[in-house]
Design an enzyme around this catalytic site. Structure first.
Site, PDB file in Angstrom:
ATOM      1  N   VAL A 201      50.701  43.789  42.084  1.00  0.00           N
ATOM      2  CA  VAL A 201      49.661  43.975  41.533  1.00  0.00           C
ATOM      3  C   VAL A 201      48.675  43.040  42.804  1.00  0.00           C
ATOM      4  O   VAL A 201      49.026  41.807  43.637  1.00  0.00           O
ATOM      5  CB  VAL A 201      49.814  42.264  40.533  1.00  0.00           C
ATOM      6  CG1 VAL A 201      48.636  42.489  39.733  1.00  0.00           C
ATOM      7  CG2 VAL A 201      50.637  42.951  40.121  1.00  0.00           C
TER       8      VAL A 201
ATOM      9  N   HIS B 243      47.943  51.704  45.482  1.00  0.00           N
ATOM     10  CA  HIS B 243      48.447  53.717  44.143  1.00  0.00           C
ATOM     11  C   HIS B 243      48.214  54.823  45.399  1.00  0.00           C
ATOM     12  O   HIS B 243      47.783  55.242  45.170  1.00  0.00           O
ATOM     13  CB  HIS B 243      46.718  53.639  43.442  1.00  0.00           C
ATOM     14  CG  HIS B 243      46.898  52.728  42.920  1.00  0.00           C
ATOM     15  ND1 HIS B 243      47.780  52.929  41.229  1.00  0.00           N
ATOM     16  CD2 HIS B 243      46.714  51.122  42.537  1.00  0.00           C
ATOM     17  CE1 HIS B 243      47.877  51.672  40.120  1.00  0.00           C
ATOM     18  NE2 HIS B 243      46.863  50.809  40.927  1.00  0.00           N
TER      19      HIS B 243
ATOM     20  N   GLU C 257      14.976  63.376  38.713  1.00  0.00           N
ATOM     21  CA  GLU C 257      15.861  63.045  39.329  1.00  0.00           C
ATOM     22  C   GLU C 257      14.864  62.493  40.976  1.00  0.00           C
ATOM     23  O   GLU C 257      15.279  61.010  41.125  1.00  0.00           O
ATOM     24  CB  GLU C 257      17.399  63.722  39.704  1.00  0.00           C
ATOM     25  CG  GLU C 257      18.127  63.981  38.175  1.00  0.00           C
ATOM     26  CD  GLU C 257      18.102  63.176  37.935  1.00  0.00           C
ATOM     27  OE1 GLU C 257      18.386  61.429  37.768  1.00  0.00           O
ATOM     28  OE2 GLU C 257      18.798  62.966  36.115  1.00  0.00           O
TER      29      GLU C 257
END
Ligand SMILES: Nc1ncnc2c1ncn2[C@@H]1O[C@H](COP(=O)(O)OP(=O)(O)OP(=O)(O)O)[C@@H](O)[C@H]1O
Length: 811
Positions: A336, A517, A600
């Site tokens: 964790v 990970h 954009e």
């Protein structure tokens, strides 16, 4: 054989034949005379007649079901004397009884007739068999043993019939049982004797005064007992008739007796009896047993016998899944990443479970439980599992929603069962995920009885947690995304003593989670640098998003048949997690593409030239699966606070697309819908939550989305509306001023976008020059902007409590 016995035989044969022609059995129903063996000599003392009528059809049918060569048997039956005699009887029945008597043959004549018929039938059957055998002989085929065809010897000597009975299988047994049951219903239920209609009974027996007594059997049939002075033909048989209901029968009888003027002292006595005893009871219970058995079997199949609390009969059992400390829980605190404070707090539980005596010796009471709260995917379940893994105790995991059922009481019963199991396994950890499903504050929502089950479950949970003894050594952890809605009784000391908040990870947290990970991923990149870069690009990602991103990168690399996962794979994975996959099937028209490009470009130019805007990473006009036609990405810092200036710059940048459209096209489009939503939200938060409007003042109106009541007056509502509009207008005016001065830059970016579809930070620097303000995102500076190796992507990250920055899809 006496003369008196003959009508009896014929009468029985007649009933048997009638029964077998019943539509229920069909035309091929077995004949009572052929019951496995038949005397070749044609003696009338054939076993078929001598069997009790009740048994004949069943036995016959059961044998036929497994016999081969039935066609021969049928042929034999068709010509058998039983059939003819029954037909004769039928005819005889229709004649008046006086005729019948006069035409009746003598005993000897009758026996001779029957003998002759039987001999003829046997002869015909023999001829048929011989012909069959000849046919088979011609074909040179050798059939298996069957009636009349198995061997010459057998066909010549018909003393016994050989049946080829295959072994019984499960479905055969079921079919046989069902058949037996049906036969019982339709055949066994009939008593031995001759059936009458009510009218026949009335005319032939009652009116003539032959009836001595009536017996109602099983409320369905009435057996008639005749007086000894009755007609000899009538007394030759037992008579019965069926009734619809006892009431109607009694009524009819009463009326008939009235009509016949029978005085009440001489009225026919009626008795009521139940026949069948144990056999009847068994058969009556059979359907229930079959249904219950089928339900039980289905239930076991549907749930699997090993499923905890599964099944119809385990409805009140807890559905918690047990993770065994030796085999299942391999997760430790090292797995964790980040959340050091949370780990520290929860460590206390681990220490207690490992060495309870150390605490109890000093009179310390052990904390009963902890609520882990935080956004989805932040590792609450993982932390709870790691706690069990570290403490080396069993871990019972259950979701709050599994307690909530349609019926009141089931949830409470499951809570009871869960705690009972936990106490048996002590020391152990119970983890209730999504506890808000049962732990919502009581009486908050409108009840109308719908919340009874939830409240009963919550009450039981409160009771169980109170009922813990210090010696129980059971710790209850609970996870929730909504700690604000929980009942205060749950949170008081003595129940969930600790409240551990697990927030979205900051940049260091993300880096640590990436390292966890990435360890499972095959890559030749430097893990420290890679994790730093990825954490800078993934502001706002939860632990679950990060795990997903690493997995996606590996999947993309595998799809591209790479040997290891490269940075480009991670970039594509991040983009995919944020905006979804590219939607190549959505083809835009030239005009729409231009609109999207200028929209954009407006965002990009604003982001580049506004001091408090977040670093711009990428602009794209490729449609994405989440519904965006284009999007601009930024790398916001992990800000804990948002200044008014920052908020104004963000709103200005968010309106950049709409303003650019206004400047370059004769008409505006609906493409700015998401931008307008974000601007409204930010302005509303400024006015109602953060005290950034002088007119509204230093107030905080906490209005939950579900609540219908506004926590302010109509007058204040009007002022809020005006202020929100004013702030949005201000941002709009600023944006127009900025973009009017940057017309060329907008065009440059828009044209580049139209030719390349995607432009990154390097392209922006090339076209717009160095950004005039330093980027305020240290991690971004360190890992991304400082080392221009790649073109990074990043999602928006909302600062604590604030609406998210606005990099996400726009047009
Ligand atoms: N701190 C972390 N370190 C490593 N992995 C993590 C971390 N946080 C989350 N993850 C990853 O995310 C996955 C999901 O986390 P978890 O189920 O614990 O989230 P949660 O907070 O319980 O979510 P929810 O509130 O939706 O139940 C984990 O299996 C793990 O792979």
């Amino acid at each position: 054989m006496t003369r008196r016995a003959l009508p009896l035989i014929r009468s029985i044969a007649s009933i048997g034949a009638r029964q077998l022609r019943s539509p229920l059995l069909g035309s091929r129903a077995p004949r009572p005379l052929v019951v496995g063996s038949i005397s070749h000599k044609g003696d009338l003392g054939i076993s078929g007649h001598l069997l009790p009528l009740r048994q004949q059809p069943v036995l016959s049918m059961l044998i036929r079901g497994y016999a081969t060569g039935n066609h021969n048997e049928d042929k034999l039956n068709k010509s058998s004397s039983g059939r003819e005699s029954s037909d004769e009887d039928n005819k005889a029945e229709k004649r008046p009884s006086s005729d019948k008597k006069s035409e009746e043959p003598t005993d000897d004549e009758y026996v001779a007739q029957v003998r002759e018929k039987l001999a003829k039938a046997m002869e015909k059957a023999k001829r048929d068999r011989d012909r069959d055998e000849k046919d088979k002989g011609k074909k040179g085929e050798e059939d298996g043993p069957s009636f009349g065809t198995s061997s010459n010897k057998k066909s010549q000597n018909q003393d016994s019939i050989e049946f080829n009975i295959p072994p019984m299988q499960g479905n055969h047994i079921i079919i046989a049982l069902l058949a037996t049951y049906l036969l019982y219903l339709f055949i066994f239920d009939r008593p031995a004797g001759r059936e009458l209609t009510w009218q026949e009974f009335r005319v032939s027996l009652l009116d003539k005064g032959f009836v001595e007594r009536l017996t109602v059997i099983n409320r369905k049939l009435v057996r008639v007992t005749l007086k000894s002075n009755a007609d000899s033909l009538a007394t030759s048989s037992t008579w019965y008739f069926t009734i619809g209901s006892v009431d109607s029968f009694e009524r009819n009888l009463e009326e008939a007796q009235k009509e016949l003027r029978i005085p009440s002292s001489e009225k026919i006595p009626v008795a009521y009896i139940d026949e069948g005893g144990a056999w009847n009871t068994i058969l009556a219970l059979l359907p229930t047993v079959v249904v219950v058995g089928a339900l039980f079997w289905l239930n076991r199949r549907a749930t699997g016998s090993s499923a905890p609390g599964g099944g119809l009969f385990g409805v009140g059992k807890s559905r918690a899944r047990l993770f065994n400390q030796e085999t299942d829980i391999k997760i430790k605190f090292k797995d964790v990443a980040g959340m050091d404070e949370a780990k520290e707090e929860i460590m206390e539980f681990v220490k207690f479970l490992k060495e309870p005596a150390k605490y109890e010796r000093l009179g310390a009471k052990i904390p009963r439980g902890a609520i882990l709260s935080g956004p989805p995917g932040t590792g609450k379940t993982l932390l709870a599992k790691a706690t069990a893994g570290e403490a080396g105790v069993p871990f019972l995991s259950v979701s709050g929603s599994e307690f909530v059922e349609m019926f009141v009481g089931i949830g409470a019963s499951r809570v009871r069962d869960l705690f009972k199991t936990a106490r048996k396994m002590s020391p152990c950890i119970i983890f209730v995920d999504e506890i808000d499903a049962i732990g919502k504050a009581r009486g908050r929502t409108s009840s109308m009885g719908a919340n009874d089950e939830r409240e009963a479950t919550l009450n039981q949970l409160l009771v169980e947690m109170d009922g813990f003894q210090t010696s129980d050594h059971v710790v209850v952890l609970a996870g929730t995304n909504r700690p604000d809605v929980l009942d205060s009784a749950l949170m008081r000391p003595g129940r969930f003593d600790r409240h551990i908040n697990i927030d979205l990870p900051d940049v260091e947290g993300r880096k640590a989670i990436f390292l966890v990970h990435l360890a499972k991923i095959k890559t030749f990149l430097d893990l420290d640098n890679l994790s730093g870069k990825l954490s800078a690009l993934t502001a706002g990602f939860s632990g679950a998003d990060i795990a997903n991103c690493c997995n996606e990168a590996a999947l993309i690399a595998a799809r591209k048949q790479a040997n290891s996962v490269e940075m480009t794979h991670f970039e594509a994975a991040i983009e995919r997690v944020i905006a979804g996959i590219e939607k190549k099937s959505r083809v835009l028209t030239k005009e729409d593409q231009r609109t999207v490009a200028y929209h954009e470009a407006g965002h990009a130019v604003c982001g580049w030239f506004l001091e408090w805007a977040d670093p711009l990473l990428k602009v794209s006009i490729i449609p994405r699966s989440i519904g965006a036609l284009g999007y601009a990405q930024y790398a916001p810092a992990d800000n804990m606070l948002m200044s008014e200036k920052q908020l104004m710059d963000r709103m200005t940048m968010t309106l950049g697309g709409r303003v650019s459209e206004e400047m370059h096209f004769p008409t505006i489009t609906s493409g700015a819908v998401d931008d307008l939503k974000k601007v409204t939200r930010m302005a509303t938060m400024m006015v109602t939550q953060w005290g950034m409007s002088q007119k509204v003042g230093l107030v905080n109106f906490d209005q939950s989305e579900q609540s219908f009541n506004k926590p302010f007056s109509e007058e204040t509502a009007t002022i809020i509306d005006e202020e929100v509009r004013r702030i949005a207008k201000e941002a709009h005016t600023r944006c127009i001023e900025l973009l009017q001065s940057k017309r060329n830059e907008i065009q440059l970016i828009a044209e580049e976008l139209l030719s390349k579809e995607v432009i990154n930070r390097e392209d922006l620097e090339r076209l717009l020059g160095q950004r005039p303000f330093p980027d305020r995102n240290a991690a971004f500076e360190k890992y991304v902007a400082g080392k221009k190796e790649t073109s990074p992507d990043t999602p928006p990250e909302p600062p604590a409590g604030a609406p998210g920055p606005e990099p996400a899809p726009t047009t």
